[in-house]
Design a protein around this motif. Structure first.
Motif, mmCIF file in Angstrom:
data_model
loop_
_atom_site.group_PDB
_atom_site.id
_atom_site.type_symbol
_atom_site.label_atom_id
_atom_site.label_comp_id
_atom_site.label_asym_id
_atom_site.label_seq_id
_atom_site.Cartn_x
_atom_site.Cartn_y
_atom_site.Cartn_z
ATOM 1 N N ARG A 152 -2.976 -16.182 35.650
ATOM 2 C CA ARG A 152 -3.216 -16.975 35.583
ATOM 3 C C ARG A 152 -3.679 -17.267 33.663
ATOM 4 N N VAL A 153 -4.324 -16.540 33.222
ATOM 5 C CA VAL A 153 -4.644 -16.760 31.474
ATOM 6 C C VAL A 153 -3.406 -16.413 30.712
ATOM 7 N N LEU A 192 -15.293 -19.503 38.307
ATOM 8 C CA LEU A 192 -14.370 -20.641 37.621
ATOM 9 C C LEU A 192 -12.557 -20.631 38.517
ATOM 10 N N CYS A 193 -12.074 -19.338 38.793
ATOM 11 C CA CYS A 193 -11.111 -19.216 38.482
ATOM 12 C C CYS A 193 -10.757 -19.541 39.759
ATOM 13 N N PRO A 198 -8.737 -23.816 40.174
ATOM 14 C CA PRO A 198 -9.538 -23.020 39.592
ATOM 15 C C PRO A 198 -10.281 -24.725 39.311
ATOM 16 N N ARG A 199 -11.395 -24.143 38.761
ATOM 17 C CA ARG A 199 -12.416 -25.188 38.162
ATOM 18 C C ARG A 199 -12.425 -24.988 36.342
ATOM 19 N N CYS A 200 -10.352 -25.608 36.221
ATOM 20 C CA CYS A 200 -10.720 -25.215 34.389
ATOM 21 C C CYS A 200 -10.929 -26.355 33.703
ATOM 22 N N CYS A 203 -13.954 -24.356 32.192
ATOM 23 C CA CYS A 203 -14.042 -22.647 31.849
ATOM 24 C C CYS A 203 -13.416 -22.929 30.675
ATOM 25 N N LEU A 205 -11.849 -20.944 28.648
ATOM 26 C CA LEU A 205 -10.245 -20.197 28.178
ATOM 27 C C LEU A 205 -9.451 -21.363 27.961
ATOM 28 N N SER A 206 -10.301 -22.656 29.073
ATOM 29 C CA SER A 206 -9.171 -24.115 29.205
ATOM 30 C C SER A 206 -8.088 -24.111 27.942
ATOM 31 N N CYS A 209 -5.602 -20.802 28.180
ATOM 32 C CA CYS A 209 -5.285 -20.273 29.333
ATOM 33 C C CYS A 209 -3.199 -20.841 29.611
ATOM 34 N N TRP A 211 -2.580 -21.218 32.370
ATOM 35 C CA TRP A 211 -2.642 -22.248 33.230
ATOM 36 C C TRP A 211 -2.915 -23.495 33.303
ATOM 37 N N SER A 212 -4.182 -23.392 32.964
ATOM 38 C CA SER A 212 -4.552 -24.110 32.360
ATOM 39 C C SER A 212 -3.462 -26.079 31.588
HETATM 40 S S1 SF4 Z 1 -8.986 -22.242 32.534
HETATM 41 FE FE1 SF4 Z 1 -7.338 -20.413 33.570
HETATM 42 S S2 SF4 Z 1 -9.032 -18.802 33.423
HETATM 43 FE FE2 SF4 Z 1 -10.148 -20.694 33.412
HETATM 44 S S3 SF4 Z 1 -9.996 -21.217 35.293
HETATM 45 FE FE3 SF4 Z 1 -8.789 -22.222 34.431
HETATM 46 S S4 SF4 Z 1 -6.692 -20.900 35.020
HETATM 47 FE FE4 SF4 Z 1 -8.977 -19.912 35.472
#
Ligand code: SF4
Length: 215
Positions: A152-153, A192-193, A198-200, A203, A205-206, A209, A211-212
């Motif tokens: 994901r990240v 979260l992930c 996923p609850r970006c 998060c 890391l949004s 990341c 994916w986000s």
């Molecule tokens: S930002 Fe990335 S690590 Fe965070 S929940 Fe979304 S996909 Fe997962």
């Protein structure tokens, strides 16, 4: 524009910082006792932490040393683990492992990755977890959670926890860091992930990341 190294460093920092305030508390995370950590990791295999938590304290009170576990009846160990599933297999492996620790290591959990890995029911991940969480060695850990997190990240994909490339990745990304990095990854994936949704927005890391950012 960040270099890959700067991005990795930022991800590590954010995960560890998030863990300090949002991480979950479990009895196996507040101890350095190698026996407690070994048992916890064996129970956590293919099982959620919440399910393990329901039986853990009673299990440890009843089988508080490798000697007691080795001497216990397999049927009693099985009964104590019924709610986790796979209880017969787990009971067999736990008892055998305890017996080897008593006989070959004088009741002490070996501080050697190879020795740990040779115990019944203990693979690379569990051996690394004991080396890292109990003995403080900076060794990498790779399991399904870690693979999911990396994909994901960083948008890097591996075939599974036995993919050597995943261990190489974590050697570079995670090996010099503390248990809190791994616990943070585990808790981020659990809360979260999530695999489907996923609850970006919540998060830490949004903004870093893959994916986000592609959404
Ligand atoms: S930002 Fe990335 S690590 Fe965070 S929940 Fe979304 S996909 Fe997962």
């Amino acid at each position: 524009m960040r270099t890959p190294g700067q991005r990795e460093s930022l991800v590590r920092t954010k995960v560890i910082k998030w863990y300090a305030t949002h991480g979950r508390s479990f009895p196996w995370r507040t101890t350095k006792d190698p026996y407690t950590i070994l048992i916890a990791e064996m129970l956590l295999r293919r099982t959620t932490a919440i399910a393990v938590l329901r039986v853990f304290n009673d299990f440890m009170a009843r089988f508080e040393t490798p000697e007691r576990l080795a001497k216990a009846r397999e049927s009693d160990i099985t009964r104590a683990l019924t709610s986790l599933g796979l209880q017969s297999v787990r009971a067999k492996q736990l008892r055998k492992t305890a017996a080897i620790i008593v006989k070959e290591y004088h009741g002490k959990i070996p501080a050697s990755h190879d020795a740990l890995k040779s115990l019944p029911g203990v693979g690379s991940y569990i051996a690394s977890a004991v080396m890292n969480f109990a003995y403080g060695y900076a060794v990498p850990l790779v399991d399904g959670n870690v693979i999911h997190f990396i994909s994901r990240v960083f948008g890097v994909y591996f075939s599974g926890p036995s993919d050597e490339r995943a261990w190489d990745f974590m050697t570079k990304f995670g090996a010099s860091h503390k248990a809190e990095l791994y616990w943070g990854i585990i808790d981020l994936v659990a809360t979260l992930c999530l695999k489907r949704y996923p609850r970006c927005p919540y998060c830490p890391l949004s903004e870093v990341c893959d994916w986000s950012m592609k959404d």
